[in-house]
Design an enzyme around this catalytic site. Sequence first.
Site, short mmCIF file in Angstrom:
data_model
loop_
_atom_site.label_atom_id
_atom_site.label_comp_id
_atom_site.label_asym_id
_atom_site.label_seq_id
_atom_site.Cartn_x
_atom_site.Cartn_y
_atom_site.Cartn_z
N ARG A 25 -1.05 9.10 8.74
CA ARG A 25 -0.90 7.67 9.08
C ARG A 25 -0.45 6.86 7.88
O ARG A 25 -0.97 7.03 6.77
CB ARG A 25 -2.25 7.13 9.57
CG ARG A 25 -2.24 5.63 9.84
CD ARG A 25 -3.63 5.17 10.23
NE ARG A 25 -4.54 5.32 9.13
CZ ARG A 25 -5.08 4.32 8.45
NH1 ARG A 25 -4.82 3.07 8.77
NH2 ARG A 25 -5.91 4.55 7.46
N ARG A 53 -0.94 8.84 1.07
CA ARG A 53 -2.35 9.14 0.83
C ARG A 53 -2.70 10.61 0.67
O ARG A 53 -3.55 10.98 -0.12
CB ARG A 53 -3.13 8.66 2.05
CG ARG A 53 -3.91 7.48 1.73
CD ARG A 53 -4.54 6.95 2.94
NE ARG A 53 -4.42 5.52 2.80
CZ ARG A 53 -4.93 4.65 3.61
NH1 ARG A 53 -5.58 5.07 4.68
NH2 ARG A 53 -4.81 3.39 3.38
N HIS A 96 -11.44 9.59 6.16
CA HIS A 96 -11.20 8.17 6.43
C HIS A 96 -10.69 7.87 7.84
O HIS A 96 -11.17 6.96 8.49
CB HIS A 96 -10.17 7.68 5.41
CG HIS A 96 -9.85 6.22 5.48
ND1 HIS A 96 -10.79 5.24 5.30
CD2 HIS A 96 -8.66 5.57 5.70
CE1 HIS A 96 -10.22 4.05 5.40
NE2 HIS A 96 -8.94 4.22 5.65
N GLU A 142 0.85 -1.20 0.00
CA GLU A 142 0.00 0.00 0.00
C GLU A 142 0.88 1.24 0.00
O GLU A 142 2.10 1.15 0.19
CB GLU A 142 -0.93 -0.03 1.22
CG GLU A 142 -1.94 -1.17 1.14
CD GLU A 142 -2.89 -1.23 2.32
OE1 GLU A 142 -3.22 -0.18 2.87
OE2 GLU A 142 -3.26 -2.34 2.69
N HIS A 154 -9.05 9.34 2.42
CA HIS A 154 -8.65 8.19 1.58
C HIS A 154 -8.92 8.58 0.14
O HIS A 154 -9.99 9.11 -0.18
CB HIS A 154 -9.46 6.95 1.97
CG HIS A 154 -8.88 5.68 1.43
ND1 HIS A 154 -8.88 5.38 0.09
CD2 HIS A 154 -8.26 4.64 2.05
CE1 HIS A 154 -8.29 4.20 -0.09
NE2 HIS A 154 -7.90 3.73 1.08
P1 FAD Z 1 -13.89 0.91 15.73
O1 FAD Z 1 -13.52 -0.34 15.05
O2 FAD Z 1 -14.44 1.98 14.94
O3 FAD Z 1 -14.88 0.57 16.93
C1 FAD Z 1 -15.49 1.60 17.68
C2 FAD Z 1 -16.56 0.97 18.54
O4 FAD Z 1 -17.04 1.92 19.49
C3 FAD Z 1 -17.79 0.52 17.75
O5 FAD Z 1 -18.19 -0.72 18.26
C4 FAD Z 1 -18.84 1.59 18.08
O6 FAD Z 1 -20.16 1.16 17.97
C5 FAD Z 1 -18.47 1.89 19.52
N1 FAD Z 1 -18.92 3.20 20.00
C6 FAD Z 1 -18.66 4.43 19.48
N2 FAD Z 1 -19.26 5.38 20.22
C7 FAD Z 1 -19.90 4.75 21.22
C8 FAD Z 1 -20.72 5.18 22.30
N3 FAD Z 1 -21.01 6.48 22.50
N4 FAD Z 1 -21.24 4.25 23.14
C9 FAD Z 1 -20.99 2.93 22.95
N5 FAD Z 1 -20.24 2.46 21.94
C10 FAD Z 1 -19.70 3.36 21.10
N6 FAD Z 1 -6.96 0.27 9.04
C11 FAD Z 1 -5.98 -0.62 8.79
O7 FAD Z 1 -5.02 -0.71 9.55
N7 FAD Z 1 -6.07 -1.43 7.70
C12 FAD Z 1 -7.12 -1.39 6.84
O8 FAD Z 1 -7.17 -2.15 5.89
C13 FAD Z 1 -8.15 -0.45 7.08
N8 FAD Z 1 -9.19 -0.34 6.24
C14 FAD Z 1 -10.23 0.49 6.57
C15 FAD Z 1 -11.36 0.51 5.77
C16 FAD Z 1 -12.45 1.28 6.12
C17 FAD Z 1 -13.68 1.29 5.25
C18 FAD Z 1 -12.40 2.06 7.30
C19 FAD Z 1 -13.57 2.90 7.70
C20 FAD Z 1 -11.27 2.07 8.09
C21 FAD Z 1 -10.18 1.28 7.73
N9 FAD Z 1 -9.03 1.26 8.52
C22 FAD Z 1 -8.04 0.36 8.23
C23 FAD Z 1 -8.98 1.97 9.79
C24 FAD Z 1 -9.30 0.97 10.92
O9 FAD Z 1 -10.31 0.10 10.47
C25 FAD Z 1 -9.77 1.67 12.16
O10 FAD Z 1 -8.89 2.69 12.50
C26 FAD Z 1 -9.83 0.68 13.33
O11 FAD Z 1 -10.60 -0.42 12.97
C27 FAD Z 1 -10.41 1.37 14.55
O12 FAD Z 1 -10.61 0.42 15.54
P2 FAD Z 1 -11.21 0.89 16.94
O13 FAD Z 1 -11.37 -0.34 17.76
O14 FAD Z 1 -10.42 1.99 17.49
O15 FAD Z 1 -12.64 1.52 16.55
C1 SIN Z 2 -7.34 0.40 2.45
O1 SIN Z 2 -7.58 -0.80 2.36
O2 SIN Z 2 -7.06 1.12 1.49
C2 SIN Z 2 -7.40 1.02 3.79
C3 SIN Z 2 -6.15 0.78 4.50
C4 SIN Z 2 -6.04 1.70 5.68
O3 SIN Z 2 -6.83 2.61 5.85
O4 SIN Z 2 -5.09 1.50 6.43
#
Ligand code: FAD
Ligand code: SIN
Length: 523
Positions: free
Chosen positions: A375, A278, A340, A116, A232
Amino acid sequence: MKLKTDILIIGSGISGLSLALYLSKLIPDEKILLITKEGLHESSTFYAQGGIASVWNSNDNFEKHIQDTLIAGDGLCDEAVVRKIISQAPKRINELIELGIEFTCNSNGEYDLGKEGGHSVRRVLHVNDQTGQSIEQTLIENVRKASNVEIKEKWCAVNLFAKNFRCYGVYALNQESQEIHNIAAKTTVLATGGAGKIYLYTTNPDIASGDGIAMAYRAGATIANMEFYQFHPTCLFHPYAKSFLITEAMRGEGAILKDLRGNDFMEKYHPQKELAPRDIVSRAIDAELKRSGDDHVYLDIASYKDSDFIKSHFPGIYNACLDFNIDITKQPIPVVPAAHYCCGGVKTKIDGSTEVKNLFVIGESACTGLHGSNRLASNSLLEGVVTAYECANSLAGEIQKLSVEEFPEWEPGNAVPSTEAVVLSQNWDEIRRFMWNYVGIVRTDKRLQRAKKRINLLLDEIDQYYWDFKIEKNLVELRNLATVAKILIVSAISRKESRGIHYNLDYPNKSEMSRPTVIRRPW
Ligand code: FAD
Ligand code: SIN
């Protein structure tokens, strides 16, 4: 109703679920309560496509991954944190494999490593293009088996109860009964993800309304680097497609960006072309759109890879696009940049500890110093699992010394059920639209000042609404969205340079002295 627990985790993405699992093994006699505002799986984690970055084979080493991360972060990473996170990636990923995640292998039976933007070598482990779904499902299966973890779905945290920089627990809305409960805990951990919903166009799911960042801010925590909101480059452009990402890994496999007349353009912007960091690719697309007046560009994989390759490497994207009558094996994909990832967040140490006692923040809501001003792709799933591990180990050593202290019940005052839902939807729409237009990929001082005026007016209006009407999830999220938008605007105004993802036409260069931005109450 009042509830008590030893450790309260808010959020069920990779960071919240991993933390619950690590804790269930380290301190099986402590009670852990995990609440989440939608179904357990609903999170950014579930939608992650590209994968999780780690040094994995002999072509690579930690120093290369560290340098790639520091280069992307453009001078504002905390190098000690970068080194600590990158160097434990293989261990944490092996633990995910032991839990049952089956990363995609190549024909030699070795893990197939994706490439990537910004990575100097192939190092992204993935499960085809549905890595997040597989991680989320595996973690959920394991957490459900942990006997000391209780789960409450559709419970939305409304606000922390904190006094004198100490956190006692949270007020949470049970969306089924519509009651607000107070949950007292020895320690509260926010794992609430990002805030992409502050922008009109985002790859993020609806849960990403910045709740944790806003709650921690109100509790007195320091918020850092919020001007660095990553866009993104390639989100599907289609009137009925909401937030659907086209993974950067597709560019890693040779897909080319083209304008609507079929001309590729990335060579004009960066020697790494499609695989430049990015921010550069997003700005290049933005510049092309502004120049041409077109509303999207194309990402073309069909001209470079055969149909079998595309279907086997990107089955999720192939099927999702087919639902919109786009056959990616035959035609280019219409794409636009979209908000993103939140590189800033609540300022924490690597274990999630904050300046507020008994309040920890992990995952995307936190700003550990790993990402700096931009990032590196696929470093955030990694940060989620590493910060969960570090947090679990810190808590395990401390938790027996702490006690649960009760706090007053929620005071509804004279709040009545809302009669003006239209105010909420209008304000949601207005914030997201001016954030996109005034605080987007390319900024100017004038636009930022305009955005500040708008957000100040809206914050007053929303605050009034919050106290007058009964609490509902939409209102909680709107209030948080507005708070995070204001923090982002103030942070962007204070940065008098262009660096990483923050690009201001009035200050197109980097300043020699640059520091992270920090915001504390009051603004
Ligand atoms: P999240 O996975 O967002 O979880 C947050 C949780 O908190 C959820 O369950 C939500 O419901 C809960 N929550 C929020 N507010 C409240 C509240 N007030 N009360 C109760 N619950 C609440 N990163 C990579 O490293 N590789 C990738 O390939 C990648 N691809 C991505 C693709 C997409 C489409 C997106 C959107 C992001 C991507 N990212 C990727 C970024 C990565 O997915 C996220 O940064 C990471 O998953 C965040 O994890 P987290 O546990 O911090 O939050
Ligand atoms: C992607 O698959 O392009 C997302 C990867 C990332 O946000 O880290």
